[in-house]
Write a protein that holds these residues in place. Structure first.
Motif, PDB file in Angstrom:
ATOM      1  N   ASP A  21     -28.624  62.140 -24.086  1.00 23.81           N
ATOM      2  CA  ASP A  21     -27.816  63.333 -23.875  1.00 23.81           C
ATOM      3  C   ASP A  21     -27.516  64.074 -25.183  1.00 23.81           C
ATOM      4  O   ASP A  21     -27.295  65.277 -25.176  1.00 23.81           O
ATOM      5  N   GLN A  22     -27.535  63.349 -26.265  1.00 20.81           N
ATOM      6  CA  GLN A  22     -27.176  63.913 -27.569  1.00 20.81           C
ATOM      7  C   GLN A  22     -28.040  65.113 -27.953  1.00 20.81           C
ATOM      8  O   GLN A  22     -27.517  66.145 -28.381  1.00 20.81           O
ATOM      9  N   ALA A  56     -29.483  63.796 -35.554  1.00 22.61           N
ATOM     10  CA  ALA A  56     -29.477  62.662 -34.632  1.00 22.61           C
ATOM     11  C   ALA A  56     -29.588  61.344 -35.395  1.00 22.61           C
ATOM     12  O   ALA A  56     -28.898  60.370 -35.068  1.00 22.61           O
ATOM     13  N   GLY A  57     -30.433  61.323 -36.404  1.00 21.80           N
ATOM     14  CA  GLY A  57     -30.555  60.124 -37.235  1.00 21.80           C
ATOM     15  C   GLY A  57     -29.265  59.794 -37.963  1.00 21.80           C
ATOM     16  O   GLY A  57     -28.874  58.633 -38.069  1.00 21.80           O
ATOM     17  N   THR A  58     -28.584  60.818 -38.454  1.00 23.18           N
ATOM     18  CA  THR A  58     -27.308  60.605 -39.127  1.00 23.18           C
ATOM     19  C   THR A  58     -26.259  60.067 -38.165  1.00 23.18           C
ATOM     20  O   THR A  58     -25.486  59.167 -38.510  1.00 23.18           O
ATOM     21  N   LEU A  59     -26.235  60.596 -36.945  1.00 27.40           N
ATOM     22  CA  LEU A  59     -25.289  60.106 -35.944  1.00 27.40           C
ATOM     23  C   LEU A  59     -25.563  58.645 -35.583  1.00 27.40           C
ATOM     24  O   LEU A  59     -24.630  57.838 -35.472  1.00 27.40           O
ATOM     25  N   GLU A  78     -24.233  52.835 -36.161  1.00 30.30           N
ATOM     26  CA  GLU A  78     -24.579  51.459 -36.538  1.00 30.30           C
ATOM     27  C   GLU A  78     -23.652  50.915 -37.625  1.00 30.30           C
ATOM     28  O   GLU A  78     -23.257  49.753 -37.581  1.00 30.30           O
ATOM     29  N   LEU A  79     -23.315  51.746 -38.605  1.00 31.46           N
ATOM     30  CA  LEU A  79     -22.380  51.300 -39.640  1.00 31.46           C
ATOM     31  C   LEU A  79     -21.025  50.953 -39.037  1.00 31.46           C
ATOM     32  O   LEU A  79     -20.424  49.924 -39.376  1.00 31.46           O
ATOM     33  N   SER A 101     -13.092  67.145 -32.651  1.00 33.04           N
ATOM     34  CA  SER A 101     -13.853  67.749 -31.548  1.00 33.04           C
ATOM     35  C   SER A 101     -15.341  67.859 -31.877  1.00 33.04           C
ATOM     36  O   SER A 101     -15.969  68.855 -31.574  1.00 33.04           O
ATOM     37  N   ASN A 102     -15.915  66.821 -32.479  1.00 33.39           N
ATOM     38  CA  ASN A 102     -17.336  66.880 -32.797  1.00 33.39           C
ATOM     39  C   ASN A 102     -18.052  65.624 -32.321  1.00 33.39           C
ATOM     40  O   ASN A 102     -17.424  64.608 -32.021  1.00 33.39           O
ATOM     41  N   LEU A 103     -19.358  65.717 -32.248  1.00 29.99           N
ATOM     42  CA  LEU A 103     -20.161  64.601 -31.751  1.00 29.99           C
ATOM     43  C   LEU A 103     -20.006  63.350 -32.590  1.00 29.99           C
ATOM     44  O   LEU A 103     -20.044  62.241 -32.058  1.00 29.99           O
ATOM     45  N   LEU A 104     -19.832  63.502 -33.892  1.00 31.70           N
ATOM     46  CA  LEU A 104     -19.696  62.338 -34.759  1.00 31.70           C
ATOM     47  C   LEU A 104     -18.496  61.492 -34.351  1.00 31.70           C
ATOM     48  O   LEU A 104     -18.611  60.272 -34.197  1.00 31.70           O
ATOM     49  N   VAL A 105     -17.354  62.104 -34.151  1.00 36.44           N
ATOM     50  CA  VAL A 105     -16.150  61.361 -33.763  1.00 36.44           C
ATOM     51  C   VAL A 105     -16.333  60.718 -32.391  1.00 36.44           C
ATOM     52  O   VAL A 105     -16.000  59.544 -32.200  1.00 36.44           O
TER      53      VAL A 105
END
Length: 119
Positions: A6-7, A26-29, A34-35, A89-93
């Motif tokens: 979905d990302q 996407a790779g950063t997310l 994983e971290l 309000s972002n995908l990272l969080v």
């Protein structure tokens, strides 16, 4: 699997993120996910010795549900400013919330399997 699939749709079709930067974002997310998971597994494991495992497992499933629920309502991929609204309000969080829940559920599932095989 749903979050990963979905990302890209959310980044390209909803957030209008540049297509040539989607792979890197996407790779950063995934890397941040994983971290967070590697760190949180040890935190959840230590907490499970002090709190009942079922509470950690339930917390993990709840965090996964919250992360999945919030995912489509992201306003950006990464925080653009230091304001609380931009940060929350972002995908990272949302991805990190899901990662914390996933690590709790995974750690407790492993513990439950060990308990049942011992009994």
């Amino acid at each position: 699997v749903f979050i990963n699939a979905d990302q890209t749709y959310i980044m390209v079709d909803i957030l209008d993120y540049p297509r040539d930067q989607v792979g890197s974002a996407a790779g950063t997310l995934v890397f941040a996910d994983e971290l967070c998971s590697m760190f949180m597994v040890s935190v959840w494991g230590a907490l499970s010795d002090r709190i009942a495992r079922r509470w950690i497992f339930a917390t993990g499933l709840t965090l996964m549900a919250i992360g999945t629920f919030l995912h489509p309502w992201a306003r950006s991929v990464f925080p653009s400013t230091a304001s609380a609204a931009a940060i929350l309000s972002n995908l990272l969080v949302f991805r990190l919330i899901f990662a914390m829940g996933g690590s709790a559920a995974t750690a407790m599932l492993t513990a439950f399997i060990g308990d049942y095989s011992r009994d």
